[in-house]
Design a protein around this motif. Structure first.
Motif, PDB file in Angstrom:
ATOM      1  N   GLY A  94       6.158  -5.321   7.498  1.00  0.00           N
ATOM      2  CA  GLY A  94       6.447  -5.257   8.937  1.00  0.00           C
ATOM      3  C   GLY A  94       5.282  -5.841   9.710  1.00  0.00           C
ATOM      4  N   ILE A  95       5.537  -6.896  10.473  1.00  0.00           N
ATOM      5  CA  ILE A  95       4.489  -7.544  11.258  1.00  0.00           C
ATOM      6  C   ILE A  95       4.754  -7.328  12.736  1.00  0.00           C
ATOM      7  CG2 ILE A  95       3.439  -9.764  11.859  1.00  0.00           C
ATOM      8  CD1 ILE A  95       3.870 -10.684   9.060  1.00  0.00           C
ATOM      9  N   CYS A  96       3.702  -7.001  13.472  1.00  0.00           N
ATOM     10  CA  CYS A  96       3.817  -6.643  14.890  1.00  0.00           C
ATOM     11  C   CYS A  96       4.775  -5.455  14.987  1.00  0.00           C
ATOM     12  CB  CYS A  96       4.256  -7.858  15.708  1.00  0.00           C
ATOM     13  SG  CYS A  96       4.056  -7.654  17.498  1.00  0.00           S
ATOM     14  N   THR A  97       5.777  -5.514  15.842  1.00  0.00           N
ATOM     15  CA  THR A  97       6.703  -4.383  15.947  1.00  0.00           C
ATOM     16  C   THR A  97       7.802  -4.437  14.890  1.00  0.00           C
ATOM     17  OG1 THR A  97       8.038  -5.537  17.601  1.00  0.00           O
ATOM     18  CG2 THR A  97       6.260  -4.125  18.414  1.00  0.00           C
ATOM     19  N   GLY A  98       7.677  -5.340  13.917  1.00  0.00           N
ATOM     20  CA  GLY A  98       8.615  -5.331  12.804  1.00  0.00           C
ATOM     21  C   GLY A  98       8.606  -4.013  12.059  1.00  0.00           C
ATOM     22  N   GLY A 140       6.790   8.677   4.293  1.00  0.00           N
ATOM     23  CA  GLY A 140       5.739   8.960   3.338  1.00  0.00           C
ATOM     24  C   GLY A 140       4.742   7.836   3.148  1.00  0.00           C
ATOM     25  N   HIS A 141       4.910   6.732   3.896  1.00  0.00           N
ATOM     26  CA  HIS A 141       3.983   5.603   3.806  1.00  0.00           C
ATOM     27  C   HIS A 141       3.144   5.525   5.079  1.00  0.00           C
ATOM     28  CE1 HIS A 141       7.073   4.427   0.870  1.00  0.00           C
ATOM     29  NE2 HIS A 141       6.143   3.667   0.312  1.00  0.00           N
ATOM     30  N   ARG A 142       1.942   4.997   4.944  1.00  0.00           N
ATOM     31  CA  ARG A 142       1.128   4.757   6.124  1.00  0.00           C
ATOM     32  C   ARG A 142       1.729   3.607   6.931  1.00  0.00           C
ATOM     33  NH1 ARG A 142      -4.687   3.570   4.364  1.00  0.00           N
ATOM     34  NH2 ARG A 142      -3.607   2.662   2.568  1.00  0.00           N
ATOM     35  N   VAL A 143       1.617   3.714   8.247  1.00  0.00           N
ATOM     36  CA  VAL A 143       2.196   2.733   9.167  1.00  0.00           C
ATOM     37  C   VAL A 143       1.092   2.191  10.060  1.00  0.00           C
ATOM     38  CG1 VAL A 143       3.822   2.374  11.060  1.00  0.00           C
ATOM     39  CG2 VAL A 143       4.444   3.881   9.162  1.00  0.00           C
ATOM     40  N   VAL A 190      -1.879  -1.694   3.422  1.00  0.00           N
ATOM     41  CA  VAL A 190      -1.060  -1.871   2.226  1.00  0.00           C
ATOM     42  C   VAL A 190      -0.889  -0.501   1.584  1.00  0.00           C
ATOM     43  CG1 VAL A 190      -0.850  -3.004  -0.018  1.00  0.00           C
ATOM     44  CG2 VAL A 190      -1.991  -4.191   1.886  1.00  0.00           C
ATOM     45  N   ASP A 191       0.346  -0.050   1.470  1.00  0.00           N
ATOM     46  CA  ASP A 191       0.630   1.258   0.881  1.00  0.00           C
ATOM     47  C   ASP A 191       1.786   1.089  -0.109  1.00  0.00           C
ATOM     48  OD1 ASP A 191       1.053   3.863   0.185  1.00  0.00           O
ATOM     49  OD2 ASP A 191       1.180   4.644   2.223  1.00  0.00           O
ATOM     50  N   ARG A 192       1.442   0.914  -1.365  1.00  0.00           N
ATOM     51  CA  ARG A 192       2.420   0.670  -2.431  1.00  0.00           C
ATOM     52  C   ARG A 192       3.292  -0.554  -2.073  1.00  0.00           C
ATOM     53  NH1 ARG A 192       4.501   6.566  -1.931  1.00  0.00           N
ATOM     54  NH2 ARG A 192       3.457   6.246   0.079  1.00  0.00           N
ATOM     55  N   ARG A 193       4.609  -0.414  -2.020  1.00  0.00           N
ATOM     56  CA  ARG A 193       5.452  -1.575  -1.720  1.00  0.00           C
ATOM     57  C   ARG A 193       5.813  -1.646  -0.235  1.00  0.00           C
ATOM     58  NH1 ARG A 193      10.122  -2.164  -3.510  1.00  0.00           N
ATOM     59  NH2 ARG A 193      10.614  -0.085  -4.276  1.00  0.00           N
ATOM     60  N   ARG A 194       4.893  -1.201   0.593  1.00  0.00           N
ATOM     61  CA  ARG A 194       5.055  -1.312   2.042  1.00  0.00           C
ATOM     62  C   ARG A 194       3.753  -1.865   2.630  1.00  0.00           C
ATOM     63  NH1 ARG A 194       9.167  -0.397   0.107  1.00  0.00           N
ATOM     64  NH2 ARG A 194      10.719   1.219   0.581  1.00  0.00           N
ATOM     65  N   ILE A 195       3.891  -2.889   3.440  1.00  0.00           N
ATOM     66  CA  ILE A 195       2.749  -3.481   4.127  1.00  0.00           C
ATOM     67  C   ILE A 195       3.082  -3.530   5.605  1.00  0.00           C
ATOM     68  CG2 ILE A 195       1.277  -5.525   4.367  1.00  0.00           C
ATOM     69  CD1 ILE A 195       2.015  -6.255   1.478  1.00  0.00           C
ATOM     70  N   SER A 196       2.183  -3.076   6.446  1.00  0.00           N
ATOM     71  CA  SER A 196       2.404  -3.152   7.891  1.00  0.00           C
ATOM     72  C   SER A 196       1.178  -3.765   8.548  1.00  0.00           C
ATOM     73  CB  SER A 196       2.714  -1.770   8.485  1.00  0.00           C
ATOM     74  OG  SER A 196       1.807  -0.777   8.031  1.00  0.00           O
ATOM     75  N   CYS A 197       1.437  -4.572   9.570  1.00  0.00           N
ATOM     76  CA  CYS A 197       0.388  -5.400  10.173  1.00  0.00           C
ATOM     77  C   CYS A 197       0.471  -5.285  11.686  1.00  0.00           C
ATOM     78  CB  CYS A 197       0.574  -6.848   9.715  1.00  0.00           C
ATOM     79  SG  CYS A 197      -0.434  -8.064  10.554  1.00  0.00           S
ATOM     80  N   SER A 198      -0.675  -5.197  12.333  1.00  0.00           N
ATOM     81  CA  SER A 198      -0.710  -5.001  13.787  1.00  0.00           C
ATOM     82  C   SER A 198      -0.193  -6.210  14.559  1.00  0.00           C
ATOM     83  CB  SER A 198      -2.139  -4.670  14.232  1.00  0.00           C
ATOM     84  OG  SER A 198      -3.045  -5.668  13.783  1.00  0.00           O
ATOM     85  N   ARG A 203     -10.426  -8.426   6.100  1.00  0.00           N
ATOM     86  CA  ARG A 203      -9.914  -7.383   5.226  1.00  0.00           C
ATOM     87  C   ARG A 203      -9.041  -6.418   6.008  1.00  0.00           C
ATOM     88  NH1 ARG A 203     -12.608  -7.051   0.356  1.00  0.00           N
ATOM     89  NH2 ARG A 203     -14.454  -8.371   0.156  1.00  0.00           N
ATOM     90  N   ALA A 204      -8.191  -5.682   5.268  1.00  0.00           N
ATOM     91  CA  ALA A 204      -7.323  -4.699   5.924  1.00  0.00           C
ATOM     92  C   ALA A 204      -8.130  -3.675   6.702  1.00  0.00           C
ATOM     93  CB  ALA A 204      -6.450  -3.997   4.878  1.00  0.00           C
ATOM     94  N   SER A 205      -9.325  -3.336   6.213  1.00  0.00           N
ATOM     95  CA  SER A 205     -10.141  -2.312   6.861  1.00  0.00           C
ATOM     96  C   SER A 205     -10.834  -2.805   8.129  1.00  0.00           C
ATOM     97  CB  SER A 205     -11.199  -1.784   5.886  1.00  0.00           C
ATOM     98  OG  SER A 205     -12.028  -2.847   5.435  1.00  0.00           O
TER      99      SER A 205
END
Length: 362
Positions: free
Chosen positions: A118-122, A134-137, A167-175, A211-213
């Protein structure tokens, strides 16, 4: 690494890209250009190492927030399977929302081996589809309160607004925004040699992927902070304004001791962490008094005060009047120079707009 198929050929990493109505063009173009440049051999713009397909409910063009339209290449029913399904959003409060057909496609993808991005508001669409439980967002600080309003049941410990992507297992979210380049590079480095990915970034004049951090840029109107860990602390204060984190918790989140945090925070902002957090809560309370119809007690709870009396005492110290009087004389205080540091009064509604829109829409 990349998959080998018959004849010892290498199968490209497959990306299915879903564009939501009013998507952000920068997020889309940044992500795809990294794929294109890292995939190519000899500058022929051929999808050798990875392949991407824009998929949609229909083949009708999807309008970006800037007005440019992109036509999907395949419908959801025509599309095959993908290694990554990337959902790119944008504006939340105008135009049509995500369709039921799109939500069903996301749920079907979640049942396969695909990783959902999910990228931006995706990421809002992923959450609506129920595939982020159960995944980080990761959300932009600008949309933090929008997310809370739309998904009030979310465990706020899983909501991240102080990093570029998660990145949280098979879920990736981006600001979103420029960070779409960073998340594309991070994904490709799981499948393609680092040198090839770095070459793609250099062609885009990006010195190095973040990096993600890495912290998100600080919200407008707040005091500029250079140190990346202190930036993250400020974001953590903002996203936990209703339930403030203790100094011990803040220090642990950024891998510092409490003494280190206090010393460096003072150097960067001129205030102690506690004083900064207090002023942040009071700025937000002032904005809500001016712009919302919430009761003083509701605002006190939203801004992390123990009760309305507690907020009233702190508010008088700064503004010289009780919250009720401040609200009654909105015109006088709207132009108060003492509020110039308020990111909301400066026209940047990082928390308040979503609250008002929520009340209107729900």
């Amino acid at each position: 690494m990349m998959t080998r198929i018959a004849g010892n050929a290498i199968r490209p990493v497959r990306f299915g890209i879903v564009l939501l109505p009013n998507f952000t063009l920068t997020a889309f173009s940044g992500f795809v250009d990294v794929l294109r440049l890292a995939s190519d051999d000899c500058d022929f713009s051929q999808p050798v190492r990875c392949a991407w397909t824009v998929v949609g409910e229909t083949l009708l063009p999807v309008r970006a927030s800037c007005g440019i339209q992109i036509q999907p290449w395949q419908t959801f029913d025509e599309a095959g399977t993908f290694d990554y399904v990337v959902v790119i959003g944008g504006l939340l409060h105008s135009g049509p929302g995500v369709s039921d057909t799109t939500l069903r496609f996301i749920r079907r993808a979640a049942e396969t081996s695909s990783t959902l991005v999910g990228i931006c508001t995706g990421v809002f669409a992923l959450s609506r589809a129920g595939v982020m439980d159960g995944h980080r967002v990761c959300v932009s600080w600008f949309h933090y309160w929008d997310y809370i309003a739309r998904f009030p049941e979310v465990d706020e410990r899983l909501l991240v607004a102080d990093r570029l992507f998660v990145v949280d297992r098979r879920r990736i979210s981006c600001s979103g925004g420029r960070a779409s380049v960073d998340v594309a590079a991070a994904i490709l480095q799981l499948h393609i040699d680092t040198a090839t990915v770095q070459k793609a970034l250099r062609i885009l004049l990006v010195e190095d992927a973040q990096r993600a951090s890495a912290p998100q840029p600080h919200p407008p109107g707040t005091k500029p902070v250079d140190h990346p860990r202190i930036k993250r602390v400020v974001h953590l204060m903002e996203q936990h304004i209703g339930q403030p984190l203790s100094l011990d918790e803040l220090a642990a989140r950024v891998d510092m001791s409490v003494r280190q945090l206090q010393r460096l925070f003072k150097v960067q902002t001129g205030e102690s962490p506690l004083a900064y957090a207090r002023h942040l809560r009071l700025r937000t309370a002032a904005w809500l008094l001016r712009r919302s119809d919430r009761t003083v007690a509701e605002i006190a709870a939203t801004c992390g005060f123990s009760d309305a009396s507690h907020m009233g005492r702190e508010f008088r110290k700064v503004h010289g009047v009780a919250p009720g009087a401040y609200r009654a004389d909105r015109g006088r205080f709207a132009d108060d120079e003492a509020l110039a540091s308020d990111p909301i009064s400066a026209g940047h509604d990082w928390s308040g707009r979503s609250l008002n829109h929520t009340r209107a829409r729900h």
